[in-house]
Design an enzyme around this catalytic site. Structure first.
Site, PDB file in Angstrom:
ATOM      1  N   ASP A  68      33.973  37.596  30.243  1.00 36.88           N
ATOM      2  CA  ASP A  68      32.814  38.081  30.978  1.00 36.88           C
ATOM      3  C   ASP A  68      32.068  36.898  31.594  1.00 36.88           C
ATOM      4  O   ASP A  68      31.583  36.022  30.869  1.00 36.88           O
ATOM      5  CB  ASP A  68      31.889  38.849  30.025  1.00 36.88           C
ATOM      6  CG  ASP A  68      30.874  39.706  30.759  1.00 36.88           C
ATOM      7  OD1 ASP A  68      30.739  39.557  31.981  1.00 36.88           O
ATOM      8  OD2 ASP A  68      30.203  40.523  30.102  1.00 36.88           O
ATOM      9  N   ASP A  69      32.014  36.846  32.921  1.00 39.96           N
ATOM     10  CA  ASP A  69      31.285  35.778  33.646  1.00 39.96           C
ATOM     11  C   ASP A  69      31.913  34.399  33.471  1.00 39.96           C
ATOM     12  O   ASP A  69      31.214  33.386  33.579  1.00 39.96           O
ATOM     13  CB  ASP A  69      29.819  35.714  33.201  1.00 39.96           C
ATOM     14  CG  ASP A  69      28.995  36.910  33.662  1.00 39.96           C
ATOM     15  OD1 ASP A  69      29.552  37.803  34.314  1.00 39.96           O
ATOM     16  OD2 ASP A  69      27.787  36.947  33.355  1.00 39.96           O
ATOM     17  N   CYS A 100      29.794  43.101  36.994  1.00 39.61           N
ATOM     18  CA  CYS A 100      30.544  43.620  35.845  1.00 39.61           C
ATOM     19  C   CYS A 100      30.992  45.070  36.015  1.00 39.61           C
ATOM     20  O   CYS A 100      32.183  45.378  35.928  1.00 39.61           O
ATOM     21  CB  CYS A 100      29.695  43.514  34.578  1.00 39.61           C
ATOM     22  SG  CYS A 100      29.058  41.863  34.220  1.00 39.61           S
ATOM     23  N   HIS A 155      30.596  48.982  29.388  1.00 39.47           N
ATOM     24  CA  HIS A 155      29.692  48.845  30.545  1.00 39.47           C
ATOM     25  C   HIS A 155      30.027  49.801  31.687  1.00 39.47           C
ATOM     26  O   HIS A 155      29.781  49.492  32.854  1.00 39.47           O
ATOM     27  CB  HIS A 155      29.672  47.389  31.054  1.00 39.47           C
ATOM     28  CG  HIS A 155      28.359  47.001  31.667  1.00 39.47           C
ATOM     29  ND1 HIS A 155      28.140  45.793  32.278  1.00 39.47           N
ATOM     30  CD2 HIS A 155      27.185  47.674  31.764  1.00 39.47           C
ATOM     31  CE1 HIS A 155      26.907  45.713  32.712  1.00 39.47           C
ATOM     32  NE2 HIS A 155      26.300  46.850  32.408  1.00 39.47           N
ATOM     33  N   ASP A 173      35.975  39.142  34.679  1.00 38.96           N
ATOM     34  CA  ASP A 173      35.566  40.253  35.536  1.00 38.96           C
ATOM     35  C   ASP A 173      35.024  39.779  36.877  1.00 38.96           C
ATOM     36  O   ASP A 173      35.110  40.484  37.876  1.00 38.96           O
ATOM     37  CB  ASP A 173      34.565  41.170  34.828  1.00 38.96           C
ATOM     38  CG  ASP A 173      33.371  40.434  34.243  1.00 38.96           C
ATOM     39  OD1 ASP A 173      33.307  39.198  34.350  1.00 38.96           O
ATOM     40  OD2 ASP A 173      32.488  41.109  33.668  1.00 38.96           O
ATOM     41  N   GLN A 174      34.453  38.585  36.926  1.00 38.79           N
ATOM     42  CA  GLN A 174      34.015  37.968  38.172  1.00 38.79           C
ATOM     43  C   GLN A 174      33.757  36.499  37.889  1.00 38.79           C
ATOM     44  O   GLN A 174      34.019  36.020  36.804  1.00 38.79           O
ATOM     45  CB  GLN A 174      32.750  38.636  38.731  1.00 38.79           C
ATOM     46  CG  GLN A 174      31.504  38.463  37.894  1.00 38.79           C
ATOM     47  CD  GLN A 174      31.272  39.587  36.939  1.00 38.79           C
ATOM     48  OE1 GLN A 174      31.560  40.736  37.250  1.00 38.79           O
ATOM     49  NE2 GLN A 174      30.748  39.292  35.766  1.00 38.79           N
TER      50      GLN A 174
END
Length: 609
Positions: free
Chosen positions: A61-62, A101, A162, A368-369
């Protein structure tokens, strides 16, 4: 008179006299045939199970693409993630379908641009921030998890979801992972936020800082102007009415502050399947607990085909690390969290090896990004990652926001140590997994992803993605074109975020970049870049520097027009009405008087001890 049968066939006479306890020859044959058929069925089932690959899908995540050793980092230690590149394939142009997200994860599971499923919005906020919102991934969307479950797979999600929870009541769980094909869920229905960690700060106050500042300035100026006009007797101020308005606003503000003071109790939730087991969740050894859940799932399902989606909580803020990793990296708490996540990947890979599953398991790692470059703690420590040479970060469609790690390992199938420089998308996971598992691709909807296997196996040399479209929430902000039979990769930006302070790599005044109004700069003609020669998007092309400038833009605009013709109106799952907190949807594992607190996780561990 002697029976002729007894004279001629004494053996048969004996058989007839004793046939009670004796089984006839034909009956023996039937039993043998039945056992033989059962054996063949068992063999066929076993062969079918062994021919179906397992999947371990790992999503950080991130995480910035520049945070990993296999993508050039020399100061963070990520040996286990790097081993996936050494023993598998590295995608150097792996693109997230969204830079936030919620929409990015929707795209991964459905293989579709998130605007097709309503998982984008024209509003300011493009992710879920309350557990008691009513939006989520629609149940009429087909995930590859659902299709694999129909193929007999055991499916598990460990970590972050999420993608919504409830629709009409706190118990309907209409958007829950188990409604979308997962058999098992252990993790967060919402996400990890600063508020979820004691002394971690507040994401609400950080994000609303500029808005609150503007409101206070306008209110102060209005009041000062009113006082001045009244003093000069140019206007008589309605002080009584203003007093009532002031009291109403003060009361509303008190209610809002009370609500946000309980934000962590209401929104920081840990669930196992349908049940809330920790509210608020504890960051203590959270990565290790998630790792144990992941490896246990693999062990429970080692004798049947399975899909494990390990959706890491790190490195989204609030950051945390277990004592074994705290203070051990060269990059503070962020580095500690990355290195503990790498350890977790190592534990998962070790489980596959110990159970002799490596040759039967496709392992995929991504984020995710891009990294959230604006993440600075209240004490001034950098809590965001590094996107390498790429501009921008999370919430932008500069390469730093959407170019993510893409690592695939399948021992004995994929060539080790190979690098692929073709554009690929995280939406490609859907058709790749569905076709590998011999499930049926949906025919009632557009699937935007492409099967990766021909590219991974070297059967083709060019990606099937001629165009990729980049959305900022529901606004189309950029398009990428990789012409057939060409190595060129062009990218056009129709608008870009206004970085603040100017010259920085992010929107530090608002904590995250937005997609409309004064937050952006539109470009007509679009900013055009040659990503093959300028991957950091530093030098926009002009008709002087690129002889085919106008033709390239015309082709891209026509592609955008055709793409937009394929879009159909769907309900906005991230509308204000779906985002706002609704008390009747609030998950609560105890009572309101106990502020919904419970800790079945710790109590269970204590009982076992």
């Amino acid at each position: 008179m002697t029976n002729r049968l007894e004279v001629c066939c004494p053996a048969r006479r004996h058989f007839q006299r004793n046939r009670g306890p004796t089984i006839s020859f034909p009956e023996n044959m039937n039993i043998l045939l039945m056992f033989f058929l059962l054996y063949l069925a068992k063999v066929n089932v076993g062969q079918s199970a062994s021919s179906q690959p397992n999947y371990v899908l790992i999503m950080a995540d991130d995480l910035g693409i520049g945070d990993l050793g296999c993508y050039g980092n020399t100061t963070l230690r990520t040996p286990y993630i790097d081993s996936l590149a050494k023993d598998g394939i590295t995608l150097t142009q792996h693109i997230a379908a969204a830079a936030l997200c919620t929409p990015s994860r929707a795209a991964v599971l459905t293989g579709r641009y998130p605007i097709r499923s309503g998982m984008t919005t024209f509003q300011r906020i493009g992710v879920y921030i309350f557990a008691a919102g009513s939006g989520g991934l629609p149940t009429n969307e087909t995930t590859f998890v659902k299709l694999l479950k129909e193929q007999g797979y055991s499916t598990g999600l460990v970590g972050k979801w999420h993608l919504g929870l409830n629709c009409e009541s706190s118990e309907d769980h209409c958007h829950h992972p188990l409604r979308h094909g997962f058999d098992y869920f252990y993790g967060l229905p919402l996400t990890n936020l600063r508020n979820c960690k004691p002394d971690g700060g507040s994401v609400i106050s950080v994000g609303a800082r500029s808005t609150v500042r503007g409101v206070v300035q306008v209110a102060t100026l209005s009041l000062f102007t009113l006082l001045l006009l009244d003093f000069c007797q140019l206007m008589r101020a309605p002080w009584r009415a203003l007093g009532f308005i002031f009291l109403a606003v003060a009361l509303l503000l008190a209610v809002v502050l009370l609500f946000f003071s309980q934000f962590h109790n209401l929104n920081c939730i840990l669930m196992r399947n349908w049940t809330v087991i920790q509210q608020p969740f504890s960051c203590e050894n959270l990565t290790q607990r998630m790792t144990n859940e992941a490896t246990s799932f693999i062990e429970r399902n080692s004798d049947r085909p399975f899909l494990l989606f390990m959706s890491f909580i790190p490195v989204h803020t609030a950051l945390y690390a277990s004592p074994e990793f705290l203070g051990k990296s060269k990059h503070g708490l962020y580095g500690d969290s990355v290195e503990e996540m790498d350890w977790s990947v190592g534990q998962i890979l070790a489980s596959l090896e110990r159970l002799n599953l490596s040759d039967r398991t496709l392992v995929y790692f991504t984020s995710d990004q891009g990294a959230h470059v604006e993440e600075i703690s209240d004490t001034g420590e950098v809590h965001g990652g590094w996107n390498g040479i790429y501009k921008g970060g999370k919430a932008t469609n500069w390469e730093g926001g959407i170019r993510v790690p893409g690592l695939l390992r399948w021992s004995g199938v994929l060539t080790a140590g190979r690098s692929i420089d073709e554009p690929t998308s995280n939406m490609d996971l859907f058709p790749t997994i569905v076709r590998l598992s011999e499930a049926t691709m949906p025919r009632d909807r557009i699937i935007d992803g492409q099967d990766l296997m021909p590219l991974l196996l070297g059967e083709v040399q060019q990606s099937e993605h001629e165009f990729l479209f980049h959305y900022c929430n529901s606004y189309l902000s950029a398009v990428r074109w990789h012409p057939r039979h060409s190595s060129s990769i062009w990218k056009a930006h129709f608008f870009t975020p206004n970085f603040n302070p100017e010259g920085s790599q992010g929107c530090f005044d608002t904590h995250v970049c937005f997609c409309y109004g004064d937050f952006i700069s539109p470009h007509d003609p679009p900013l055009l870049y040659d990503l093959l020669r300028d991957p950091s998007e530093s030098f926009p092309l002009t008709p002087t520097s690129e002889s085919q400038y106008h033709q390239i833009l015309e082709v891209m605009k026509e592609a955008v027009r055709k793409h937009q013709e394929t879009l159909t109106p769907v309900p906005d799952q991230l509308s204000i009405g779906n985002l706002i907190w609704k008390p009747w949807l609030q998950p609560c594992c105890s009572t309101v008087w106990k502020r919904c607190y419970c800790d079945k996780e710790r109590n269970s561990s204590t009982a076992l001890d």
